[in-house]
Enzyme design. Structure first.
Site, PDB file in Angstrom:
ATOM      1  N   ASP A 176       6.923  -2.245   0.592  1.00  0.00           N
ATOM      2  CA  ASP A 176       6.410  -1.287   1.560  1.00  0.00           C
ATOM      3  C   ASP A 176       6.829  -1.658   2.989  1.00  0.00           C
ATOM      4  O   ASP A 176       6.730  -2.830   3.375  1.00  0.00           O
ATOM      5  CB  ASP A 176       4.876  -1.288   1.465  1.00  0.00           C
ATOM      6  CG  ASP A 176       4.232  -0.336   2.440  1.00  0.00           C
ATOM      7  OD1 ASP A 176       4.298   0.876   2.199  1.00  0.00           O
ATOM      8  OD2 ASP A 176       3.676  -0.803   3.460  1.00  0.00           O
ATOM      9  N   GLU A 217      13.606 -15.639 -10.524  1.00  0.00           N
ATOM     10  CA  GLU A 217      13.059 -16.739 -11.347  1.00  0.00           C
ATOM     11  C   GLU A 217      12.579 -16.200 -12.694  1.00  0.00           C
ATOM     12  O   GLU A 217      12.362 -16.941 -13.648  1.00  0.00           O
ATOM     13  CB  GLU A 217      11.850 -17.391 -10.632  1.00  0.00           C
ATOM     14  CG  GLU A 217      12.199 -18.103  -9.344  1.00  0.00           C
ATOM     15  CD  GLU A 217      10.953 -18.441  -8.523  1.00  0.00           C
ATOM     16  OE1 GLU A 217       9.821 -18.365  -9.056  1.00  0.00           O
ATOM     17  OE2 GLU A 217      11.109 -18.765  -7.331  1.00  0.00           O
TER      18      GLU A 217
HETATM   19  C1  NOJ Z   1       4.473   3.159   3.955  1.00  0.00           C
HETATM   20  C2  NOJ Z   1       3.600   3.763   2.909  1.00  0.00           C
HETATM   21  O1  NOJ Z   1       4.383   4.534   2.049  1.00  0.00           O
HETATM   22  C3  NOJ Z   1       2.544   4.552   3.632  1.00  0.00           C
HETATM   23  O2  NOJ Z   1       1.794   5.353   2.773  1.00  0.00           O
HETATM   24  C4  NOJ Z   1       1.685   3.576   4.381  1.00  0.00           C
HETATM   25  O3  NOJ Z   1       0.745   4.289   5.162  1.00  0.00           O
HETATM   26  C5  NOJ Z   1       2.517   2.689   5.287  1.00  0.00           C
HETATM   27  N1  NOJ Z   1       3.723   2.203   4.671  1.00  0.00           N
HETATM   28  C6  NOJ Z   1       1.736   1.495   5.727  1.00  0.00           C
HETATM   29  O4  NOJ Z   1       1.602   0.601   4.652  1.00  0.00           O
END
Ligand code: NOJ
Ligand code: CA
Length: 537
Positions: free
Chosen positions: A206, A260
């Protein structure tokens, strides 16, 4: 023609299709109106029937849910709202038994404010005091620099406990960690190992273009084209707050940890221009296997624009870098809301016939479009912080619609977000029974792709076309597949280039053409896409 240089063509994720599940909205198993892991498990047979290869599940870790799970309070657990570690293990076991892979959403850039690491760090004492990005106020008072949060407002909040500001690229409840700190890195790597040992097949990382920030925390320059109709974050150019060279090393480090455990998949979430995205394959391709390519989400929906961006992306890929395409996700308006229901069918054909791993967003197979969210049902924190700009993400997070029973078979309780007004007919059950439905089309495309290596692993070449038509050819050995898409609403004709093989229509987005030889010209109805099988010569 591109694609010949890729190595190891047999990796599952090169051929496979990834399906994104937003777990709050897929299937509720315990009647609280919120989807959960047991719900996902119960629907695995549907996903097998549909014909996808892997599921990426958005976060289900313990969280106060300020950003619906993207604010993680424990990297190695399951929030009781979503189930238990045992329910997660059951998802993995049942998915693997069906040949489905599991990809987790890992959130390396920030934790929840409730994470014990942050709670310790804010005291300014103990081994974790430097795990976050703490700074004194600017000499003139106020935040240390001018950076803006992705959800609007300053990217710094003052913590009265520590007497300093901490940086947060997203909500104040999502403090950014400091990846320059080796102990923090080790702790994150351990969290990855925790899930790898439980059998996960990969991670979607993310907001990973944010993980490293300018060490000197220089101010970002203004964006001179910004207007008050745009979100706050766009007021400045994100030159120093994100996409720093160190991010590549962080990703390579996480990738190494996954190795790993054998061959696992690493996907990077990046909202960046193409030349920046492709840098995330990393030096010697040791970065992300798939740096997410979101270009179709922002693309101008016309034949020339799409054709040009596909070619430009193909040309920008590093040698051996495998492409990927995304049409929608939980952060952007659904494809049917963006281009309308007729073009959403064309878009599905495009996504599932391009060269590169497709990521398909749950509910798009039903053609869910614009869902109006009444003001009292808005849940997305971004929508609540910046109202009136259209940035709300609730419309693309509404529950999956399974059948005509109350609450669409999603739950026995009022769901956390509304259904579409036509939910009773826009459901899996209704569309399964209709051979011309969006669901039947999606399934047919998925199965056709799976059965034809030209579409999964084959080369890509754009073909000459005019007006609203986008045409391209995919080839693998003797297998020769041509895709012709009418991006316009008017009927048109497409003339195959001189030297084309004999071709037969095998599928139409209208689900009513097959076994039709192309004689000189191919007639297309408005908003129609077709797949043509070429005879090898
Ligand atoms: C990207 C995610 O897809 C989104 O939903 C989120 O609000 C932000 N990153 C923060 O983690
Ligand atoms: Ca539930």
């Amino acid at each position: 023609m591109t694609g010949a240089g890729s190595s190891k063509p047999d990796l599952w994720w090169r051929k496979g299709v990834i399906y994104q599940i937003y777990p709050r909205s897929f299937q509720d198993s315990n009647g609280d109106g919120i989807g959960d892991l047991e719900g996902v498990r119960q629907r695995l047979d549907y996903l097998v029937w549909l014909g996808v290869d892997a599921i990426w599940i958005s976060p289900f870790y313990p969280s106060p849910m300020h950003d619906f799970g993207y604010d993680v309070a424990d990297y190695c657990g399951v929030d009781p709202m979503f189930g238990t570690l045992e329910s997660f293990d059951a998802v993995v076991a049942d998915a693997h038994a069906r040949g489905l892979r599991i990809i987790l959403d890992f959130v390396p850039n920030h934790t929840s404010i409730e994470h014990p690491w942050f709670q310790e760090s804010r005291t300014g004492q103990g081994p974790r005091r430097d795990w976050y990005i703490w700074r004194d106020a600017a000499p003139s008072g106020g935040p240390p620099n001018n950076w803006i949060s992705n959800f609007g407002g300053p990217a710094w909040s003052f913590d009265a406990v520590r007497g300093q500001y901490y940086h947060h690229a997203f909500l104040p409840e999502q403090p950014d960690v400091d990846w320059r700190n080796p102990k923090l890195r080790d702790a994150m790597h351990e969290a990855l190992r925790f899930w790898l040992a439980r059998g996960v097949d990969g991670f979607r990382l993310d907001a990973v273009w944010h993980v490293v920030k300018d060490e000197a925390l220089r101010d970002n320059p203004p964006n001179d084209t910004w207007t008050a109709k745009q979100p706050d974050i766009e007021r400045l150019l994100q030159i120093h707050s994100a996409d720093q060279p160190g991010a590549h090393e962080v990703i390579a480090g996480m990738r190494k940890v996954t190795e790993e455990f054998g061959e696992r998949l690493v996907i990077a979430e990046l909202y960046l221009p193409v030349d920046r995205i492709v840098a995330y394959y990393g030096e010697d391709l040791r970065g992300a296997h798939l740096p997410f390519n979101f270009q179709l989400i922002a693309a101008p929906w016309n034949a020339a624009g799409l054709g040009d961006l596909i070619e430009a992306y193909e040309a920008a890929l590093p040698r051996g870098g495998w492409p990927n395409w995304v049409l929608g996700n939980h952060d952007r308006a659904r494809i049917a809301a963006r281009v309308g229901p007729a073009q959403a069918r064309v878009a599905a054909m495009l996504l599932l016939t391009l060269r590169g791993t497709p990521t398909f967003y749950y509910g798009d197979e039903l053609g869910i479009g614009e869902v109006e969210i009444p003001p009292d049902r808005i849940r997305d924190p971004w929508a609540l912080r910046e109202p009136g700009l259209g940035v709300g993400r609730d419309p693309e997070r509404t529950p999956m619609q399974w059948d005509a029973s109350p609450h669409a078979g999603f739950s026995t309780h009022e769901p956390w977000l509304p259904l579409t007004p036509d939910w009773a007919s826009r459901s899996v059950a209704a569309q399964r029974a209709d051979p011309a439905s969006m669901l039947s089309l999606t399934r047919a495309l998925l199965h056709y792709r799976r059965a034809h290596e030209s579409l999964s692993l084959g080369t890509f070449r754009r073909l000459a076309s005019e007006g609203d038509v986008l045409a391209y050819e995919r080839r693998s050995g003797d297998e020769w597949t041509t895709v012709v898409l009418n991006l316009g609403a008017s009927p048109t004709l497409w003339r195959p280039p001189v030297g084309s093989p004999g071709m037969t229509v095998v599928m139409s987005t209208h689900c009513d053409r097959s076994d039709e030889a192309v004689v000189e010209m191919l007639p297309l109805r408005g908003d129609e896409g077709v797949i043509l099988a070429g005879e090898a010569r």
